[in-house]
Design a protein around this motif. Structure first.
Motif, PDB file in Angstrom:
ATOM      1  N   GLU A 372       0.837  -1.188   0.000  1.00 30.11           N
ATOM      2  CA  GLU A 372       0.000   0.000   0.000  1.00 30.11           C
ATOM      3  C   GLU A 372       0.881   1.251   0.000  1.00 30.11           C
ATOM      4  OE1 GLU A 372      -3.638   2.008   2.649  1.00 30.11           O
ATOM      5  OE2 GLU A 372      -2.569   0.203   3.332  1.00 30.11           O
ATOM      6  N   THR A 373       0.605   2.168  -0.899  1.00 25.17           N
ATOM      7  CA  THR A 373       1.387   3.399  -1.001  1.00 25.17           C
ATOM      8  C   THR A 373       0.530   4.589  -0.582  1.00 25.17           C
ATOM      9  OG1 THR A 373       0.764   3.674  -3.327  1.00 25.17           O
ATOM     10  CG2 THR A 373       2.820   2.481  -2.850  1.00 25.17           C
ATOM     11  N   LEU A 374       1.184   5.602  -0.072  1.00 17.07           N
ATOM     12  CA  LEU A 374       0.491   6.811   0.334  1.00 17.07           C
ATOM     13  C   LEU A 374       0.282   7.727  -0.866  1.00 17.07           C
ATOM     14  CD1 LEU A 374       2.439   7.627   3.621  1.00 17.07           C
ATOM     15  CD2 LEU A 374       0.105   6.768   3.446  1.00 17.07           C
ATOM     16  N   PRO A 375      -0.748   8.551  -0.833  1.00 16.91           N
ATOM     17  CA  PRO A 375      -0.934   9.532  -1.907  1.00 16.91           C
ATOM     18  C   PRO A 375       0.276  10.453  -2.011  1.00 16.91           C
ATOM     19  CG  PRO A 375      -2.901   9.398  -0.541  1.00 16.91           C
ATOM     20  CD  PRO A 375      -1.853   8.584   0.152  1.00 16.91           C
ATOM     21  N   VAL A 376       0.564  10.882  -3.207  1.00 12.63           N
ATOM     22  CA  VAL A 376       1.713  11.751  -3.437  1.00 12.63           C
ATOM     23  C   VAL A 376       1.440  13.134  -2.850  1.00 12.63           C
ATOM     24  CG1 VAL A 376       3.195  12.818  -5.184  1.00 12.63           C
ATOM     25  CG2 VAL A 376       2.339  10.481  -5.515  1.00 12.63           C
ATOM     26  N   PHE A 377       2.407  13.620  -2.070  1.00 13.92           N
ATOM     27  CA  PHE A 377       2.274  14.959  -1.495  1.00 13.92           C
ATOM     28  C   PHE A 377       2.790  15.982  -2.502  1.00 13.92           C
ATOM     29  CE2 PHE A 377       4.175  18.554   0.793  1.00 13.92           C
ATOM     30  CZ  PHE A 377       3.045  19.027   1.456  1.00 13.92           C
ATOM     31  N   THR A 378       1.958  16.950  -2.804  1.00 13.84           N
ATOM     32  CA  THR A 378       2.321  17.991  -3.760  1.00 13.84           C
ATOM     33  C   THR A 378       2.669  19.266  -3.003  1.00 13.84           C
ATOM     34  OG1 THR A 378       0.797  17.060  -5.389  1.00 13.84           O
ATOM     35  CG2 THR A 378       1.571  19.315  -5.760  1.00 13.84           C
ATOM     36  N   PRO A 379       3.917  19.684  -3.053  1.00 14.01           N
ATOM     37  CA  PRO A 379       4.301  20.911  -2.346  1.00 14.01           C
ATOM     38  C   PRO A 379       3.574  22.124  -2.928  1.00 14.01           C
ATOM     39  CG  PRO A 379       6.235  19.645  -2.978  1.00 14.01           C
ATOM     40  CD  PRO A 379       5.063  19.043  -3.705  1.00 14.01           C
ATOM     41  N   PRO A 380       3.272  23.102  -2.094  1.00 17.91           N
ATOM     42  CA  PRO A 380       2.586  24.293  -2.606  1.00 17.91           C
ATOM     43  C   PRO A 380       3.510  25.147  -3.453  1.00 17.91           C
ATOM     44  CG  PRO A 380       3.198  24.628  -0.322  1.00 17.91           C
ATOM     45  CD  PRO A 380       3.556  23.210  -0.657  1.00 17.91           C
ATOM     46  N   LYS A 381       2.956  25.861  -4.376  1.00 18.21           N
ATOM     47  CA  LYS A 381       3.741  26.787  -5.191  1.00 18.21           C
ATOM     48  C   LYS A 381       3.974  28.044  -4.368  1.00 18.21           C
ATOM     49  CE  LYS A 381       3.793  29.303  -9.562  1.00 18.21           C
ATOM     50  NZ  LYS A 381       5.187  28.927  -9.803  1.00 18.21           N
TER      51      LYS A 381
END
Length: 416
Positions: A372-381
């Motif tokens: 099971e993998t975690l959702p990808v964290f998208t850094p804020p712009k």
């Protein structure tokens, strides 16, 4: 060759007619390992050998090997399971052919800076001061001047004293030994002072054995040995101060408990300490002959250049950095790092919702299935507006702390 008779008694066996024990005499030829000498009273004195060092005496008539072992302060765990030192049967392969019992401890004592990846800004004034101090100590024997062993870097909180020093270590290829104020106190009297001397000798061994430059660095020294108001001074505080004073006066003769030996000469190792207020430290320690002081207060250009390198990967231009710095003047460098960290809060909150909310955090972060993998964290712009918004939020928190002194509210009825 000498003939030696060995007599031992064999137990009686049942098939012997005699019930008495049999005396068996064996005659063997052996090297003359035991010599007999007559002492002053005519008695026989047995020695292992005329050349044996087991019975050697030093100039004071004491056992030489015992004194040598005591002075060496050596422990077998320092050798560990090294191939070629102990039999290969005992080294094994599961730890490697050159495994060491205290290998992990050795790695933690010295510090490398491989994690400092990127292009960072080093203030020229800071660089010049630290490099000059280190070089002077390494060539002190060539200079006809008194060189202070300790450099005290002090200044306001969060101004990057430690980080700038580490950047200089990385640039110079120095492998330092790092200590903190938390190691300057112990329930055992004398332990912190001994630890400083051990770390100093460890830095000397880096120079001698690895051919690398090294130094001893103590962070936040005023928090460990400084005197604030009515704070109690402990025995360890006094011993630490005395140890640092002794190192400054005798940088090549450092004892960790063993007796002195003429051949035990330690390399001179520069010491760098950081702190916020050196005036809280015992005055004889910070006198000019022992400690060179350097007050670090970055100017506007230093702050702009450091923050620019901090925001460079986010696409923030130099003009935007100047706008941010001018909007929040008189702030420490760590304030501008906290701006960037605060902008991540909304993105992290959204990511928590994506993995199932706060109720499932434990199972998702620590107990998730193997595949099971975690959702990808998208850094804020990062934008100037977001950074300014974070800055105003941090500024409000600072003002609340200064203006709202809850301790007075808690204690207001004490005098009634």
């Amino acid at each position: 060759m000498a003939l030696v008779r060995l007599h031992f008694k064999a137990p009686a066996l049942t098939n012997f007619s005699s019930k008495r024990s049999s005396i068996i005499t064996l005659s063997v030829s052996c090297s003359k390992a035991i010599t007999e000498e007559d002492d002053a009273n005519g008695r026989d004195v047995k020695r292992l050998s005329r050349q044996s060092s087991w019975e050697a005496k030093d100039s004071e008539g004491r056992d030489y090997l015992y004194r040598l072992g005591k002075e060496a302060d050596n422990m077998n765990i320092a050798v560990g399971a090294r191939a070629g030192v102990v039999d290969d049967v005992f080294t094994g392969n599961f730890l490697g052919r050159d495994s060491d019992i205290v290998f992990d401890y050795r790695q933690k004592v010295t510090r490398s800076f491989d994690y400092l990846q990127g292009d960072y800004y080093i203030a020229p004034v800071f660089l010049d001061k630290v490099v000059c101090h280190i070089v002077k100590n390494y060539i002190a024997h060539l200079l006809n001047i008194r060189v202070p062993l300790i450099l005290g870097v002090w200044g306001g909180k969060g101004q990057g004293k430690t980080f700038q020093t580490e950047l200089i270590f990385q640039a110079m290829g120095i492998e330092p030994v790092i200590m903190s104020a938390g190691e300057l106190e112990s329930e055992r009297a004398g332990q912190p002072g001994k630890l400083i001397r051990e770390r100093y000798r460890t830095a000397s061994q880096v120079v001698q054995n690895q051919g690398k430059m090294s130094c001893l660095m103590i962070n936040d020294i005023d928090a460990g040995i400084g005197r604030f108001g009515n704070t109690q001074v402990t025995v360890n505080n006094q011993i630490v101060v005395g140890t640092l004073m002794n190192l400054s006066d005798n940088p090549t003769r450092v004892s960790v408990g063993q007796d002195w030996r003429e051949s035990d000469v330690t390399n001179r190792i520069p010491i760098i300490v950081t702190g916020n207020d050196l005036s809280t430290i015992y005055a004889p320690l910070i006198r000019d002959g022992r400690m060179e002081k350097f007050y670090w207060q970055p100017n506007h250009d230093d702050i702009v250049n450091i923050v620019l390198r901090m925001y460079e990967k986010d696409g923030i231009s130099g003009d935007d950095v100047i706008t941010i710095v001018n909007t929040f003047p008189n702030q420490a460098l760590d304030f501008y790092g906290a701006l960037r960290s605060r902008t991540y809060d909304r993105s992290i909150s959204k990511w928590v919702d994506d993995i199932g909310g706060v109720e499932n955090l434990g199972s998702k972060l620590l107990k998730r299935k193997k595949n099971e993998t975690l959702p990808v964290f998208t850094p804020p712009k990062q934008t100037v507006e977001a950074l300014l918004e974070s800055g105003y939020s941090l500024l409000r928190e600072q003002q609340l702390i200064m203006e709202t002194k809850l301790s007075k509210e808690y204690m207001k009825n004490i005098d009634d």
